[in-house]
Design a protein around this motif. Structure first.
Motif, PDB file in Angstrom:
ATOM      1  N   ASP A 126     144.703 139.366  28.778  1.00 39.35           N
ATOM      2  CA  ASP A 126     143.305 139.800  28.870  1.00 39.35           C
ATOM      3  C   ASP A 126     143.134 140.911  29.907  1.00 39.35           C
ATOM      4  N   LEU A 127     143.827 140.804  31.038  1.00 35.24           N
ATOM      5  CA  LEU A 127     143.799 141.888  32.022  1.00 35.24           C
ATOM      6  C   LEU A 127     144.489 143.142  31.473  1.00 35.24           C
ATOM      7  N   ALA A 128     145.511 142.946  30.634  1.00 33.42           N
ATOM      8  CA  ALA A 128     146.171 144.083  29.988  1.00 33.42           C
ATOM      9  C   ALA A 128     145.223 144.781  29.012  1.00 33.42           C
ATOM     10  N   GLU A 129     144.345 144.022  28.362  1.00 37.77           N
ATOM     11  CA  GLU A 129     143.350 144.632  27.480  1.00 37.77           C
ATOM     12  C   GLU A 129     142.369 145.476  28.295  1.00 37.77           C
ATOM     13  N   LEU A 130     141.979 144.991  29.465  1.00 38.01           N
ATOM     14  CA  LEU A 130     141.131 145.816  30.328  1.00 38.01           C
ATOM     15  C   LEU A 130     141.873 147.086  30.742  1.00 38.01           C
ATOM     16  N   PRO A 172     151.000 139.872  41.463  1.00 36.01           N
ATOM     17  CA  PRO A 172     151.979 140.003  40.371  1.00 36.01           C
ATOM     18  C   PRO A 172     151.351 139.909  38.984  1.00 36.01           C
ATOM     19  N   LEU A 173     150.287 139.131  38.843  1.00 38.33           N
ATOM     20  CA  LEU A 173     149.598 139.047  37.560  1.00 38.33           C
ATOM     21  C   LEU A 173     149.043 140.416  37.164  1.00 38.33           C
ATOM     22  N   LEU A 174     148.411 141.086  38.106  1.00 38.80           N
ATOM     23  CA  LEU A 174     147.895 142.422  37.847  1.00 38.80           C
ATOM     24  C   LEU A 174     149.029 143.397  37.537  1.00 38.80           C
ATOM     25  N   ALA A 175     150.106 143.313  38.294  1.00 36.94           N
ATOM     26  CA  ALA A 175     151.235 144.233  38.097  1.00 36.94           C
ATOM     27  C   ALA A 175     151.824 144.096  36.697  1.00 36.94           C
ATOM     28  N   ARG A 176     151.905 142.868  36.196  1.00 35.25           N
ATOM     29  CA  ARG A 176     152.431 142.643  34.838  1.00 35.25           C
ATOM     30  C   ARG A 176     151.444 143.115  33.768  1.00 35.25           C
ATOM     31  N   SER A 177     150.202 143.337  34.159  1.00 35.56           N
ATOM     32  CA  SER A 177     149.146 143.648  33.196  1.00 35.56           C
ATOM     33  C   SER A 177     148.693 145.104  33.247  1.00 35.56           C
ATOM     34  N   GLY A 178     149.427 145.948  33.980  1.00 34.41           N
ATOM     35  CA  GLY A 178     149.112 147.375  34.000  1.00 34.41           C
ATOM     36  C   GLY A 178     148.284 147.840  35.182  1.00 34.41           C
ATOM     37  N   TRP A 179     148.200 147.012  36.229  1.00 34.80           N
ATOM     38  CA  TRP A 179     147.381 147.330  37.391  1.00 34.80           C
ATOM     39  C   TRP A 179     148.203 147.227  38.679  1.00 34.80           C
ATOM     40  N   PHE A 191     134.207 137.979  47.425  1.00 38.14           N
ATOM     41  CA  PHE A 191     135.574 138.141  46.935  1.00 38.14           C
ATOM     42  C   PHE A 191     135.615 139.470  46.199  1.00 38.14           C
ATOM     43  N   LEU A 192     136.551 140.344  46.582  1.00 39.90           N
ATOM     44  CA  LEU A 192     136.656 141.629  45.908  1.00 39.90           C
ATOM     45  C   LEU A 192     138.101 142.097  45.937  1.00 39.90           C
ATOM     46  N   ALA A 193     138.686 142.179  44.740  1.00 37.54           N
ATOM     47  CA  ALA A 193     140.029 142.729  44.576  1.00 37.54           C
ATOM     48  C   ALA A 193     139.899 144.026  43.790  1.00 37.54           C
ATOM     49  N   LEU A 194     140.387 145.106  44.357  1.00 35.71           N
ATOM     50  CA  LEU A 194     140.352 146.408  43.693  1.00 35.71           C
ATOM     51  C   LEU A 194     141.760 146.791  43.269  1.00 35.71           C
ATOM     52  N   ALA A 195     141.897 147.154  41.988  1.00 34.32           N
ATOM     53  CA  ALA A 195     143.198 147.510  41.451  1.00 34.32           C
ATOM     54  C   ALA A 195     143.111 148.849  40.738  1.00 34.32           C
ATOM     55  N   GLU A 196     144.238 149.562  40.692  1.00 33.93           N
ATOM     56  CA  GLU A 196     144.313 150.860  40.048  1.00 33.93           C
ATOM     57  C   GLU A 196     145.167 150.771  38.787  1.00 33.93           C
TER      58      GLU A 196
END
Length: 199
Positions: A126-130, A172-179, A191-196
């Motif tokens: 789902d994060l990869a879809e985003l 690591p979840l974000l990293a595997r999903s394109g972020w 709570f705020l996580a910012l990813a590129e």
């Protein structure tokens, strides 16, 4: 998967009409999180899992009249509440699943997602879809107006090691999903996580 979606829709449908009244003091936290996203005039941004659209006025202010604001949510009742609150004036409200967005690849500059991650059926895909719909270098804000400990306490629970929002799990979840996780704040009031979006 349909059962998970039905559960989410049932949960939010039952609460849609009173949602904004239940959390009347969250507005400034949403505004601050949108500012942290660093949107520019003319940008295109998606509020994923927009609920009643509380972030949409701040998103519209950030991208200006020439920008694009989309609010997508799975639950029709939440979108109806957003429309009644006038938030459709700030952007286009869409009934859509964040796991299967009706958008072309790389069309957005950013995604704002308040409270979404705990409702994702398959967090990685789902994060990869985003990520799919955001251009390389674009941003993702995973936000909640209170921190993980305060949210767990509100629900009568404790934080567990398996919490997806823990930095050690989220990075690591974000990293595997394109972020790529760029910043992480987990405090009582936010709570705020910012990813590129990685290239």
């Amino acid at each position: 998967m349909a059962d998970d979606h039905t559960h989410v829709q049932d949960f939010f449908t039952a609460r849609a009409a009173d949602w904004d009244r239940r959390f009347p003091d969250d507005g400034p936290a949403f505004d601050t999180a949108v500012v942290a996203l660093g949107l520019r005039p003319g940008d295109a941004v998606l509020d994923a899992g927009c609920g009643t659209g509380r972030a949409m006025p701040a998103l519209r202010a950030a991208v200006g009249p020439g920008g694009t604001v989309l609010g997508a949510d799975l639950t029709a009742a939440m979108l109806e509440t957003a429309a009644r609150a006038g938030r459709g004036h700030d952007g286009l409200l869409l009934q859509a699943d964040a796991a299967r967005l009706p958008l072309r690849a790389g069309t957005l500059d950013a995604v704002f997602a308040a409270g979404l991650i705990s409702h994702l059926t398959r967090p990685g895909p789902d994060l990869a879809e985003l990520a799919r719909v955001v251009r390389p270098g674009g941003l993702l804000a995973l936000f909640h107006p209170i921190g993980r400990a305060a949210l767990a306490a509100r629900h009568g629970r404790r934080i567990t090691d398996g919490d997806l929002r823990a930095e050690a799990n989220l990075r690591p979840l974000l990293a595997r999903s394109g972020w790529t996780l760029r910043s992480y704040v987990d405090e009582e009031a936010r709570f705020l996580a910012l990813a590129e979006r990685t290239a």
